[in-house]
Design a protein around this motif. Structure first.
Motif, PDB file in Angstrom:
ATOM      1  N   MET A   1       0.826  -1.225   0.003  1.00 45.01           N
ATOM      2  CA  MET A   1       0.086   0.052  -0.199  1.00 45.01           C
ATOM      3  C   MET A   1       0.841   1.470  -0.015  1.00 45.01           C
ATOM      4  SD  MET A   1      -2.995   1.104  -0.351  1.00 45.01           S
ATOM      5  CE  MET A   1      -4.291   1.955   0.378  1.00 45.01           C
ATOM      6  N   GLU A   2       1.633   1.205   0.882  1.00 44.32           N
ATOM      7  CA  GLU A   2       2.899   2.411   0.874  1.00 44.32           C
ATOM      8  C   GLU A   2       3.290   2.767  -0.570  1.00 44.32           C
ATOM      9  OE1 GLU A   2       4.892   5.810   2.554  1.00 44.32           O
ATOM     10  OE2 GLU A   2       3.161   4.418   3.364  1.00 44.32           O
ATOM     11  N   THR A   3       3.836   1.744  -1.395  1.00 40.60           N
ATOM     12  CA  THR A   3       4.450   1.965  -2.732  1.00 40.60           C
ATOM     13  C   THR A   3       3.257   2.655  -3.413  1.00 40.60           C
ATOM     14  OG1 THR A   3       5.805   0.075  -2.359  1.00 40.60           O
ATOM     15  CG2 THR A   3       4.944   0.628  -4.758  1.00 40.60           C
ATOM     16  N   GLN A   4       2.033   2.261  -3.475  1.00 39.61           N
ATOM     17  CA  GLN A   4       1.188   2.892  -4.219  1.00 39.61           C
ATOM     18  C   GLN A   4       0.904   4.289  -3.851  1.00 39.61           C
ATOM     19  OE1 GLN A   4      -2.851   0.941  -3.919  1.00 39.61           O
ATOM     20  NE2 GLN A   4      -3.504   2.059  -5.569  1.00 39.61           N
ATOM     21  N   ASN A   5       0.661   4.638  -2.606  1.00 36.68           N
ATOM     22  CA  ASN A   5       0.868   5.926  -2.092  1.00 36.68           C
ATOM     23  C   ASN A   5       1.733   7.003  -2.515  1.00 36.68           C
ATOM     24  OD1 ASN A   5      -1.597   5.318  -0.782  1.00 36.68           O
ATOM     25  ND2 ASN A   5      -0.799   4.962   1.181  1.00 36.68           N
ATOM     26  N   ILE A   6       2.968   6.364  -2.627  1.00 41.58           N
ATOM     27  CA  ILE A   6       4.281   7.231  -2.991  1.00 41.58           C
ATOM     28  C   ILE A   6       4.091   7.198  -4.422  1.00 41.58           C
ATOM     29  CG2 ILE A   6       6.785   6.869  -3.332  1.00 41.58           C
ATOM     30  CD1 ILE A   6       7.073   5.958  -0.648  1.00 41.58           C
ATOM     31  N   ARG A   7       3.762   6.203  -5.150  1.00 39.46           N
ATOM     32  CA  ARG A   7       3.692   6.810  -6.808  1.00 39.46           C
ATOM     33  C   ARG A   7       2.560   7.634  -6.800  1.00 39.46           C
ATOM     34  NH1 ARG A   7       5.023   4.747 -11.749  1.00 39.46           N
ATOM     35  NH2 ARG A   7       4.168   6.430 -13.172  1.00 39.46           N
ATOM     36  N   MET A   8       1.436   7.478  -6.162  1.00 37.64           N
ATOM     37  CA  MET A   8       0.364   8.606  -6.481  1.00 37.64           C
ATOM     38  C   MET A   8       1.051   9.961  -6.193  1.00 37.64           C
ATOM     39  SD  MET A   8      -2.922   6.489  -5.481  1.00 37.64           S
ATOM     40  CE  MET A   8      -3.412   7.664  -4.000  1.00 37.64           C
ATOM     41  N   ALA A   9       1.838  10.046  -4.844  1.00 36.81           N
ATOM     42  CA  ALA A   9       1.941  11.454  -4.621  1.00 36.81           C
ATOM     43  C   ALA A   9       3.228  12.015  -5.694  1.00 36.81           C
ATOM     44  CB  ALA A   9       3.000  11.356  -3.194  1.00 36.81           C
ATOM     45  N   ILE A  10       3.851  10.897  -6.147  1.00 36.81           N
ATOM     46  CA  ILE A  10       5.157  11.419  -7.235  1.00 36.81           C
ATOM     47  C   ILE A  10       4.185  11.854  -8.496  1.00 36.81           C
ATOM     48  CG2 ILE A  10       6.865  10.327  -8.911  1.00 36.81           C
ATOM     49  CD1 ILE A  10       7.569   8.691  -6.715  1.00 36.81           C
ATOM     50  N   ASP A  11       3.378  11.275  -8.956  1.00 39.40           N
ATOM     51  CA  ASP A  11       2.443  11.428  -9.912  1.00 39.40           C
ATOM     52  C   ASP A  11       1.899  12.976  -9.912  1.00 39.40           C
ATOM     53  OD1 ASP A  11       3.141   9.108 -11.320  1.00 39.40           O
ATOM     54  OD2 ASP A  11       1.213   8.082 -10.843  1.00 39.40           O
ATOM     55  N   ARG A  12       1.329  13.179  -8.511  1.00 42.54           N
ATOM     56  CA  ARG A  12       0.831  14.730  -8.351  1.00 42.54           C
ATOM     57  C   ARG A  12       1.955  15.721  -8.329  1.00 42.54           C
ATOM     58  NH1 ARG A  12      -1.865  11.563  -4.245  1.00 42.54           N
ATOM     59  NH2 ARG A  12      -0.505  12.357  -2.728  1.00 42.54           N
ATOM     60  N   HIS A  13       3.025  15.251  -8.029  1.00 41.39           N
ATOM     61  CA  HIS A  13       4.093  16.326  -7.794  1.00 41.39           C
ATOM     62  C   HIS A  13       4.508  16.695  -9.168  1.00 41.39           C
ATOM     63  CE1 HIS A  13       8.089  17.666  -7.018  1.00 41.39           C
ATOM     64  NE2 HIS A  13       8.546  16.949  -7.902  1.00 41.39           N
ATOM     65  N   TRP A  14       4.663  15.579 -10.131  1.00 42.59           N
ATOM     66  CA  TRP A  14       4.887  16.003 -11.475  1.00 42.59           C
ATOM     67  C   TRP A  14       3.884  16.902 -12.305  1.00 42.59           C
ATOM     68  CZ3 TRP A  14       9.986  16.599 -11.351  1.00 42.59           C
ATOM     69  CH2 TRP A  14      10.679  15.624 -10.913  1.00 42.59           C
ATOM     70  N   VAL A  15       2.719  16.423 -11.972  1.00 48.92           N
ATOM     71  CA  VAL A  15       1.716  17.259 -12.684  1.00 48.92           C
ATOM     72  C   VAL A  15       1.653  18.616 -12.133  1.00 48.92           C
ATOM     73  CG1 VAL A  15      -0.754  17.377 -12.675  1.00 48.92           C
ATOM     74  CG2 VAL A  15       0.129  15.128 -13.195  1.00 48.92           C
ATOM     75  N   ALA A  16       1.670  18.848 -10.869  1.00 47.85           N
ATOM     76  CA  ALA A  16       1.811  20.307 -10.325  1.00 47.85           C
ATOM     77  C   ALA A  16       3.186  21.073 -11.054  1.00 47.85           C
ATOM     78  CB  ALA A  16       1.715  20.141  -8.744  1.00 47.85           C
ATOM     79  N   SER A  17       4.153  20.395 -10.949  1.00 45.75           N
ATOM     80  CA  SER A  17       5.428  20.987 -11.313  1.00 45.75           C
ATOM     81  C   SER A  17       5.158  21.307 -12.783  1.00 45.75           C
ATOM     82  CB  SER A  17       6.476  19.911 -11.230  1.00 45.75           C
ATOM     83  OG  SER A  17       7.795  20.450 -11.679  1.00 45.75           O
ATOM     84  N   ALA A  18       4.548  20.481 -13.831  1.00 46.62           N
ATOM     85  CA  ALA A  18       4.458  20.952 -15.119  1.00 46.62           C
ATOM     86  C   ALA A  18       3.430  22.099 -15.331  1.00 46.62           C
ATOM     87  CB  ALA A  18       3.730  19.792 -15.854  1.00 46.62           C
ATOM     88  N   ALA A  19       2.246  22.165 -14.241  1.00 45.33           N
ATOM     89  CA  ALA A  19       1.406  23.175 -14.252  1.00 45.33           C
ATOM     90  C   ALA A  19       2.066  24.595 -13.480  1.00 45.33           C
ATOM     91  CB  ALA A  19       0.051  22.827 -13.675  1.00 45.33           C
ATOM     92  N   GLY A  20       2.849  24.445 -12.762  1.00 41.89           N
ATOM     93  CA  GLY A  20       3.556  25.593 -12.270  1.00 41.89           C
ATOM     94  C   GLY A  20       2.843  25.990 -10.814  1.00 41.89           C
ATOM     95  N   ASP A  21       2.153  24.875 -10.101  1.00 44.78           N
ATOM     96  CA  ASP A  21       1.343  24.979  -9.039  1.00 44.78           C
ATOM     97  C   ASP A  21       2.490  24.983  -7.828  1.00 44.78           C
ATOM     98  OD1 ASP A  21       0.002  24.511  -6.798  1.00 44.78           O
ATOM     99  OD2 ASP A  21      -1.527  23.405  -7.674  1.00 44.78           O
ATOM    100  N   GLN A  22       3.270  25.789  -7.421  1.00 42.48           N
ATOM    101  CA  GLN A  22       4.070  25.866  -6.503  1.00 42.48           C
ATOM    102  C   GLN A  22       3.674  24.989  -5.230  1.00 42.48           C
ATOM    103  OE1 GLN A  22       7.537  26.769  -6.695  1.00 42.48           O
ATOM    104  NE2 GLN A  22       7.037  26.806  -9.116  1.00 42.48           N
ATOM    105  N   VAL A  23       2.560  25.392  -4.697  1.00 36.81           N
ATOM    106  CA  VAL A  23       2.251  24.823  -3.329  1.00 36.81           C
ATOM    107  C   VAL A  23       1.931  23.204  -3.674  1.00 36.81           C
ATOM    108  CG1 VAL A  23       0.528  24.628  -1.782  1.00 36.81           C
ATOM    109  CG2 VAL A  23       1.081  26.893  -2.709  1.00 36.81           C
ATOM    110  N   ALA A  24       1.336  22.778  -4.481  1.00 37.28           N
ATOM    111  CA  ALA A  24       1.250  21.326  -4.685  1.00 37.28           C
ATOM    112  C   ALA A  24       2.290  20.708  -5.050  1.00 37.28           C
ATOM    113  CB  ALA A  24       0.044  20.903  -5.723  1.00 37.28           C
ATOM    114  N   GLU A  25       3.245  21.345  -5.712  1.00 36.29           N
ATOM    115  CA  GLU A  25       4.570  20.621  -6.491  1.00 36.29           C
ATOM    116  C   GLU A  25       5.492  20.309  -5.268  1.00 36.29           C
ATOM    117  OE1 GLU A  25       8.381  21.650  -8.757  1.00 36.29           O
ATOM    118  OE2 GLU A  25       6.784  23.186  -8.621  1.00 36.29           O
TER     119      GLU A  25
END
Length: 127
Positions: A1-25
């Motif tokens: 379960m932890e692996t899945q949570n980390i992967r989801m957090a990484i995916d959110r991080h890169w989407v936020a980074s691409a969008a320029g969302d500094q808080v979410a990134e």
């Protein structure tokens, strides 16, 4: 379960980074996270300093594409391409997790280059 949570957090991080969302990134990082840029010798200590550095970047990327994410447990690697104007920068991010958040990240940056003609008979052109 932890692996899945980390992967989801990484995916959110890169989407936020691409969008320029500094808080979410930067939600992915511990308050005391350390980020290293070995090619320049820079070390950024703390999530707040990392966010401030990235939010003051003078050139906003015109493109951002994750090529792949691999990892397990507490170590994850992302390959991605950042485009600044007409310049493509190939990037590797190595993230080390502690308690579900990034405690240490190392980023490598490499510019594109023309393949030499002498090796053309052994290679094919990729992305």
């Amino acid at each position: 379960m932890e692996t899945q949570n980390i992967r989801m957090a990484i995916d959110r991080h890169w989407v936020a980074s691409a969008a320029g969302d500094q808080v979410a990134e930067h939600e992915i990082y511990h308050d005391d996270a350390v980020c290293e840029y070995p090619q320049s010798g820079e070390v950024i200590r703390g999530r707040d300093n990392l966010r401030a550095l990235r939010s003051h970047h003078p050139g906003r990327p015109s493109g951002f594409a994750v090529r792949r994410v691999v990892g397990e447990g507490e170590l994850w690697v992302t390959e991605y391409v950042i485009v600044y104007g007409d310049k493509r920068t190939h990037t590797v991010s190595i993230m080390e997790f502690r308690d579900g958040k990034v405690s240490h990240e190392t980023q490598y940056f490499a510019d594109s280059f023309e393949a030499p003609g002498w090796r053309s008979r052994w290679v094919e052109r990729g992305a």
